[in-house]
Design a protein around this motif. Sequence first.
Motif, PDB file in Angstrom:
ATOM      1  N   VAL A  62       1.439   9.517   8.270  1.00 21.40           N
ATOM      2  CA  VAL A  62       1.121   7.978   8.538  1.00 21.40           C
ATOM      3  C   VAL A  62       2.336   7.358   8.085  1.00 21.40           C
ATOM      4  CG1 VAL A  62      -0.277   5.954   7.572  1.00 21.40           C
ATOM      5  CG2 VAL A  62      -1.420   8.355   8.491  1.00 21.40           C
ATOM      6  N   ARG A  63       3.006   7.885   7.083  1.00 17.55           N
ATOM      7  CA  ARG A  63       4.293   7.084   6.469  1.00 17.55           C
ATOM      8  C   ARG A  63       5.377   6.981   7.586  1.00 17.55           C
ATOM      9  NH1 ARG A  63       5.177   4.771   1.804  1.00 17.55           N
ATOM     10  NH2 ARG A  63       3.871   4.625   0.079  1.00 17.55           N
ATOM     11  N   GLN A  64       5.435   8.130   8.431  1.00 17.98           N
ATOM     12  CA  GLN A  64       6.450   8.398   9.433  1.00 17.98           C
ATOM     13  C   GLN A  64       6.341   7.327  10.544  1.00 17.98           C
ATOM     14  OE1 GLN A  64       7.220  12.075  11.013  1.00 17.98           O
ATOM     15  NE2 GLN A  64       6.296  13.403   9.362  1.00 17.98           N
ATOM     16  N   TYR A  65       4.907   6.748  10.683  1.00 17.65           N
ATOM     17  CA  TYR A  65       4.845   5.822  11.913  1.00 17.65           C
ATOM     18  C   TYR A  65       4.366   4.428  11.457  1.00 17.65           C
ATOM     19  CZ  TYR A  65       5.658  10.534  13.875  1.00 17.65           C
ATOM     20  OH  TYR A  65       6.319  11.620  14.396  1.00 17.65           O
ATOM     21  N   LEU A  66       2.908   4.756  11.269  1.00 23.81           N
ATOM     22  CA  LEU A  66       2.336   3.151  10.923  1.00 23.81           C
ATOM     23  C   LEU A  66       2.861   2.416   9.806  1.00 23.81           C
ATOM     24  CD1 LEU A  66      -0.234   1.560  11.530  1.00 23.81           C
ATOM     25  CD2 LEU A  66      -1.748   2.731   9.749  1.00 23.81           C
ATOM     26  N   ASN A  67       3.099   3.433   8.690  1.00 22.94           N
ATOM     27  CA  ASN A  67       3.677   2.727   7.250  1.00 22.94           C
ATOM     28  C   ASN A  67       5.000   2.963   7.141  1.00 22.94           C
ATOM     29  OD1 ASN A  67       1.047   1.692   7.207  1.00 22.94           O
ATOM     30  ND2 ASN A  67       0.283   3.002   5.773  1.00 22.94           N
ATOM     31  N   ALA A  68       5.666   3.287   8.410  1.00 19.95           N
ATOM     32  CA  ALA A  68       7.365   3.748   7.921  1.00 19.95           C
ATOM     33  C   ALA A  68       8.104   2.524   7.359  1.00 19.95           C
ATOM     34  CB  ALA A  68       7.703   3.778   9.166  1.00 19.95           C
ATOM     35  N   ASP A  69       7.620   1.099   7.291  1.00 19.08           N
ATOM     36  CA  ASP A  69       8.232   0.084   6.719  1.00 19.08           C
ATOM     37  C   ASP A  69       8.134   0.015   5.187  1.00 19.08           C
ATOM     38  OD1 ASP A  69       5.274  -0.457   7.363  1.00 19.08           O
ATOM     39  OD2 ASP A  69       5.929  -2.787   7.146  1.00 19.08           O
ATOM     40  N   LEU A  70       7.214   0.977   4.621  1.00 18.18           N
ATOM     41  CA  LEU A  70       6.787   0.842   3.191  1.00 18.18           C
ATOM     42  C   LEU A  70       7.673   1.816   2.498  1.00 18.18           C
ATOM     43  CD1 LEU A  70       3.045   0.486   3.605  1.00 18.18           C
ATOM     44  CD2 LEU A  70       4.663  -1.380   3.320  1.00 18.18           C
ATOM     45  N   GLU A  75       3.700  -2.129  -5.193  1.00 13.18           N
ATOM     46  CA  GLU A  75       3.186  -3.007  -4.281  1.00 13.18           C
ATOM     47  C   GLU A  75       3.373  -2.232  -2.797  1.00 13.18           C
ATOM     48  OE1 GLU A  75       5.888  -3.502  -6.394  1.00 13.18           O
ATOM     49  OE2 GLU A  75       4.712  -5.088  -7.587  1.00 13.18           O
ATOM     50  N   ASP A  76       4.136  -1.380  -2.534  1.00 13.49           N
ATOM     51  CA  ASP A  76       4.217  -0.600  -1.312  1.00 13.49           C
ATOM     52  C   ASP A  76       3.002   0.332  -1.175  1.00 13.49           C
ATOM     53  OD1 ASP A  76       6.173  -2.283  -0.327  1.00 13.49           O
ATOM     54  OD2 ASP A  76       8.008  -0.759  -0.245  1.00 13.49           O
ATOM     55  N   ARG A  77       2.793   1.174  -2.235  1.00  8.56           N
ATOM     56  CA  ARG A  77       1.719   1.947  -2.361  1.00  8.56           C
ATOM     57  C   ARG A  77       0.397   1.373  -2.386  1.00  8.56           C
ATOM     58  NH1 ARG A  77       3.536   7.051  -4.707  1.00  8.56           N
ATOM     59  NH2 ARG A  77       5.197   6.961  -5.723  1.00  8.56           N
ATOM     60  N   THR A  78       0.138   0.290  -2.823  1.00  9.85           N
ATOM     61  CA  THR A  78      -1.103  -0.652  -2.600  1.00  9.85           C
ATOM     62  C   THR A  78      -1.243  -1.184  -1.193  1.00  9.85           C
ATOM     63  OG1 THR A  78      -1.229  -1.332  -4.812  1.00  9.85           O
ATOM     64  CG2 THR A  78      -2.267  -2.542  -3.205  1.00  9.85           C
ATOM     65  N   GLU A  79      -0.088  -1.429  -0.736  1.00  9.37           N
ATOM     66  CA  GLU A  79      -0.246  -1.926   1.030  1.00  9.37           C
ATOM     67  C   GLU A  79      -0.585  -0.636   1.626  1.00  9.37           C
ATOM     68  OE1 GLU A  79      -0.019  -3.914   4.396  1.00  9.37           O
ATOM     69  OE2 GLU A  79      -0.507  -4.667   2.239  1.00  9.37           O
ATOM     70  N   ASN A  80      -0.007   0.476   1.325  1.00 10.33           N
ATOM     71  CA  ASN A  80      -0.058   1.758   2.125  1.00 10.33           C
ATOM     72  C   ASN A  80      -1.635   2.084   2.361  1.00 10.33           C
ATOM     73  OD1 ASN A  80       0.871   4.333   3.768  1.00 10.33           O
ATOM     74  ND2 ASN A  80       0.769   5.370   1.445  1.00 10.33           N
ATOM     75  N   ILE A  81      -2.235   2.278   1.079  1.00 12.41           N
ATOM     76  CA  ILE A  81      -3.610   2.352   0.722  1.00 12.41           C
ATOM     77  C   ILE A  81      -4.466   1.355   1.662  1.00 12.41           C
ATOM     78  CG2 ILE A  81      -5.377   2.668  -0.762  1.00 12.41           C
ATOM     79  CD1 ILE A  81      -3.459   5.038  -0.532  1.00 12.41           C
ATOM     80  N   ARG A  82      -4.139   0.100   1.623  1.00 13.09           N
ATOM     81  CA  ARG A  82      -4.858  -0.942   2.075  1.00 13.09           C
ATOM     82  C   ARG A  82      -4.973  -0.812   3.651  1.00 13.09           C
ATOM     83  NH1 ARG A  82      -4.899  -5.087   4.949  1.00 13.09           N
ATOM     84  NH2 ARG A  82      -2.547  -5.220   5.507  1.00 13.09           N
ATOM     85  N   SER A 104      -2.727   8.501  -3.232  1.00 11.01           N
ATOM     86  CA  SER A 104      -3.386   7.094  -3.543  1.00 11.01           C
ATOM     87  C   SER A 104      -3.651   6.910  -5.321  1.00 11.01           C
ATOM     88  CB  SER A 104      -5.094   7.195  -2.936  1.00 11.01           C
ATOM     89  OG  SER A 104      -5.606   8.168  -2.859  1.00 11.01           O
ATOM     90  N   PRO A 105      -2.361   7.218  -5.959  1.00 13.98           N
ATOM     91  CA  PRO A 105      -2.522   7.386  -7.258  1.00 13.98           C
ATOM     92  C   PRO A 105      -3.152   5.978  -8.326  1.00 13.98           C
ATOM     93  CG  PRO A 105      -0.443   6.128  -6.344  1.00 13.98           C
ATOM     94  CD  PRO A 105      -1.187   6.488  -5.188  1.00 13.98           C
TER      95      PRO A 105
END
Length: 193
Positions: A62-70, A75-82, A104-105
């Motif tokens: 997911v971090r490679q595509y949808l959340n590549a901007d994080l 704050e970015d970890r929270t947005e990633n999980i949201r 999801s720490p």
Amino acid sequence: MATTEQIFKIDRAMRQSLNQHTAKCIWLTGLSGSGKSTLANLLEQELHNSGKRTYILDGDNVRQYLNADLGFSDEDRTENIRRIAHVARLMVDAGIIVIVAFISPFAKDRQLARSLFAKDDFLEIYIEAPLEVCEQRDTKGLYAKARANELKNFTGIDSPYEAPSSPELTLNTTQLSPSELVKKTLKHFNFNS
């Protein structure tokens, strides 16, 4: 501008009826190297082989595509999980068993994810393994980089991991094999029926 949710004729109950199983969000949380992706993969195979519609949302993918901007700030970890929690909720509405494999720490972020689902739709599984075991399993060399200060905000080293206080299930990956842990999961949640 305010938005209004659109209501469509086909709903979750109809999708579940077509799929012949109940949709769920199975949320796997644990340190990097604890075994989340391995267990997600094996669990999905078992569910798929028993005729259930499934999908894995894996943190790395997911971090490679949808959340590549994080990045990896708190704050970015929270947005990633949201974001991923909302995607998982949509997939449950689509009648799918979605398996989320994310570190999801932070407890508050997992609680936010849980709050998006009906009570029995969110199953949190803590994939437990001691930090030293996770470091030994580290095929990507991330722990070594974090220990050498080449990688900042790495969970378990210079960023905290808050273990779940009351998950639906805890799986210790040092005590049983991955296949035994999957069998335990299927039995615990009665997925074989």
